[in-house]
Design an enzyme around this catalytic site. Structure first.
Site, mmCIF file in Angstrom:
data_model
loop_
_atom_site.group_PDB
_atom_site.id
_atom_site.type_symbol
_atom_site.label_atom_id
_atom_site.label_comp_id
_atom_site.label_asym_id
_atom_site.label_seq_id
_atom_site.Cartn_x
_atom_site.Cartn_y
_atom_site.Cartn_z
ATOM 1 N N LYS A 60 -22.657 15.062 43.866
ATOM 2 C CA LYS A 60 -22.673 16.985 43.471
ATOM 3 C C LYS A 60 -24.099 17.013 43.611
ATOM 4 C CE LYS A 60 -19.091 17.752 40.811
ATOM 5 N NZ LYS A 60 -18.133 18.162 41.498
ATOM 6 N N TYR A 109 -11.345 14.100 35.171
ATOM 7 C CA TYR A 109 -11.191 13.532 36.612
ATOM 8 C C TYR A 109 -12.447 12.983 37.409
ATOM 9 C CZ TYR A 109 -10.915 14.584 41.528
ATOM 10 O OH TYR A 109 -10.206 14.880 43.210
ATOM 11 N N ASP A 120 -19.474 9.296 33.748
ATOM 12 C CA ASP A 120 -19.300 9.698 34.792
ATOM 13 C C ASP A 120 -20.050 11.385 34.748
ATOM 14 O OD1 ASP A 120 -16.204 10.426 36.944
ATOM 15 O OD2 ASP A 120 -18.169 11.957 37.351
HETATM 16 P P1 KE4 Z 1 -16.245 13.709 45.006
HETATM 17 O O1 KE4 Z 1 -15.696 13.356 45.417
HETATM 18 O O2 KE4 Z 1 -15.026 15.973 44.694
HETATM 19 O O3 KE4 Z 1 -18.079 14.256 44.998
HETATM 20 O O4 KE4 Z 1 -16.464 14.089 43.236
HETATM 21 C C1 KE4 Z 1 -15.594 13.967 42.244
HETATM 22 C C2 KE4 Z 1 -15.373 13.959 40.930
HETATM 23 C C3 KE4 Z 1 -15.999 13.021 40.064
HETATM 24 N N1 KE4 Z 1 -16.515 12.808 38.948
HETATM 25 C C4 KE4 Z 1 -16.392 14.418 37.724
HETATM 26 C C5 KE4 Z 1 -16.801 14.444 36.800
HETATM 27 C C6 KE4 Z 1 -16.242 14.947 39.203
HETATM 28 O O5 KE4 Z 1 -16.225 16.906 39.040
HETATM 29 C C7 KE4 Z 1 -15.093 15.440 40.227
HETATM 30 C C8 KE4 Z 1 -15.031 16.375 41.376
HETATM 31 N N2 KE4 Z 1 -15.413 17.568 40.030
HETATM 32 C C9 KE4 Z 1 -13.783 18.941 41.289
HETATM 33 C C10 KE4 Z 1 -14.315 19.614 40.391
HETATM 34 N N3 KE4 Z 1 -13.372 19.480 39.296
HETATM 35 C C11 KE4 Z 1 -14.961 19.167 43.137
HETATM 36 C C12 KE4 Z 1 -13.884 20.302 43.548
HETATM 37 C C13 KE4 Z 1 -13.192 19.315 44.877
HETATM 38 O O6 KE4 Z 1 -12.508 18.443 44.170
HETATM 39 O O7 KE4 Z 1 -13.109 19.670 46.082
#
Ligand code: KE4
Length: 432
Positions: free
Chosen positions: A268, A145, A240
């Site tokens: 994060k 993701y 990523d």
């Molecule tokens: P954000 O746009 O949520 O800051 O980051 C997206 C993203 C990109 N790449 C990786 C590997 C990620 O894990 C994420 C976001 N992770 C999720 C949890 N698996 C965030 C939780 C959510 O979407 O509320």
């Protein structure tokens, strides 16, 4: 654990105002059933919900809170910045200082651009790879993701080339058609694709250690193939590291894996719990980003002073007092404890961990199947995970609300917390 009446009432109200009552579906408890818990406050390794229940936090805001909540150094940095302002829409020296910290920590990053989320970082890196190479195709992996980017919200298609198909309404077939989805750790699949289409591929995007299908590690051969094939075909390798950056080591997954990508996305931890993402890498690639180059990317709150203050304090603390040996010791103990508890309870489970990221995949058994990609992760017994999740909630342990998420713990967790968590897991798995 007594009832959560106030969370129930809060959720009913929120559902009238916000789609699904949450501002991100990951919090909706869709993977475990029941209703999401609403929180009041957090400190260190603990969360307190609005009914007054206290939990050991194994989500840490989905990764950012590696130091624990309200770390004094981070709180002080935010407070100091508050005394000066919150957002200028103009450059500050603090952004250059944070850029220097990122570049010092991650040697593959020679230049970096700050944005406001991991999604924005991924979206920008894809556009940059396409602008730099002049090519359209992007390769990603099932179960990885990268945020809610149209071109990356696709699942493996039915065609032999696994052409992407949208996995959300609102994403056009045209957009998805430029995304090719393969199985993580499938070396043959990767080699076959690059053999026939390598020169069409702008970038290969991957989580170097996967958190988003649960914790899955890459084989050495898979990593080597990704690096070799992208180099040989003039495609960019994009790691990523939104989850793994500054968590698995100060230099992220790439430091412990010994593979150098062309671009890295971050989020994060880099914002210390405030909205900040970043993408960076080779200078010759990054200099294609506007206004140095022609690839457009912009943002009102990019490099926001408050978020930069929180991220800077977090990275400086991780640099000055590296928690990684402690996190590894606690992770090894947690992994051993969960594995032993599952075996004692006769529960077939595959436990995977790297540092302070871990997943226990519940399986239908009786044989335990190693989880190496989405094909094996998706065989998990999600109902059994949900049962475990709620039994742990009742014992004051807040795990990820999905089988397909990695748990995270912080430098604030103590030996006693880890032992208490293992004891709670043993009781929960034994069905008590
Ligand atoms: P954000 O746009 O949520 O800051 O980051 C997206 C993203 C990109 N790449 C990786 C590997 C990620 O894990 C994420 C976001 N992770 C999720 C949890 N698996 C965030 C939780 C959510 O979407 O509320």
């Amino acid at each position: 654990m007594s009832s959560r009446d106030r969370s129930h009432t809060a959720f009913a109200r929120a559902k009238e105002l916000i789609p699904g009552g949450v501002n991100s579906p990951a919090r909706a408890f869709g993977g475990v059933g029941g209703e999401p818990i609403f929180f009041e406050s957090a400190l260190g390794q603990r969360l307190t919900d609005i009914d007054g229940h206290v939990y050991l936090d194994y989500i840490g805001s989905w990764g950012p809170m590696i130091l624990g909540h309200r770390h004094p150094r981070v709180v002080a940095a935010i407070a100091e910045m508050l005394g000066k302002g919150t957002s200028y829409g103009a450059p500050t020296e603090a952004e250059s200082h944070l850029a220097e910290l990122i570049i010092a920590a991650v040697p593959s990053i020679e230049k970096v651009r700050m944005v406001s989320s991991g999604t924005e970082a991924a979206m920008s890196a894809v556009r940059l790879a396409r602008g730099f190479t002049g090519r359209d195709k992007i390769v990603k992996f099932a179960g990885n993701y990268h945020g809610h980017v149209d071109s990356l919200l696709v699942a493996a298609g039915s065609s032999a080339a696994t052409l992407g198909v949208p996995n959300s309404p609102g994403i056009t077939a045209g957009t998805a058609a430029d995304t090719i989805v393969l199985e993580y750790n499938d070396v043959e699949g990767l080699e076959a694709l690059f053999k026939t289409r390598g020169l069409d591929i702008a970038a290969l995007l991957m989580e170097p250690v996967v958190g988003n299908m649960g914790l899955v590690t890459p084989s050495r051969e898979f990593l080597a193939a990704a690096r070799k094939l992208t180099l040989a075909h003039g495609s960019l390798l994009v790691f990523d590291e939104v989850m793994t950056g500054f968590r698995l080591s100060l230099g992220g997954a790439q430091q412990i894996l010994g593979v150098t990508p062309d671009l890295t996305t971050l989020g994060k931890i880099v914002g210390g719990g405030l909205p900040l993402g970043a993408y960076g890498g080779r200078r010759d690639v990054m200099d294609h980003v506007l206004p140095a180059g022609k690839v457009f990317q912009a943002g009102t709150l990019s490099g926001n002073p408050l978020a930069v203050a929180a991220g800077t304090a977090t990275l400086e603390e991780l640099r000055d007092n590296p928690p990684y040996e402690r996190l590894e010791r606690h992770g090894a103990r947690l992994e051993e404890g969960f594995r032993e508890a599952a075996a004692r309870a006769g529960v077939p489970a595959w436990v995977a961990r790297v540092g302070s990221m871990m997943t226990m995949f519940f399986q239908k058994g009786p044989e335990v199947i190693p989880v190496t990609g989405w094909k094996t992760a998706s065989l998990s017994d999600t109902a059994r995970y949900a049962d475990f999740f709620w039994k742990m909630i009742d014992r004051g342990i807040y795990l990820p609300c999905s089988q397909y998420e990695a748990l995270f713990f912080s430098a604030a967790h103590t030996d006693a917390d880890i032992e208490a968590t293992i004891a709670a897991a043993a009781e929960s798995l034994a069905g008590r």
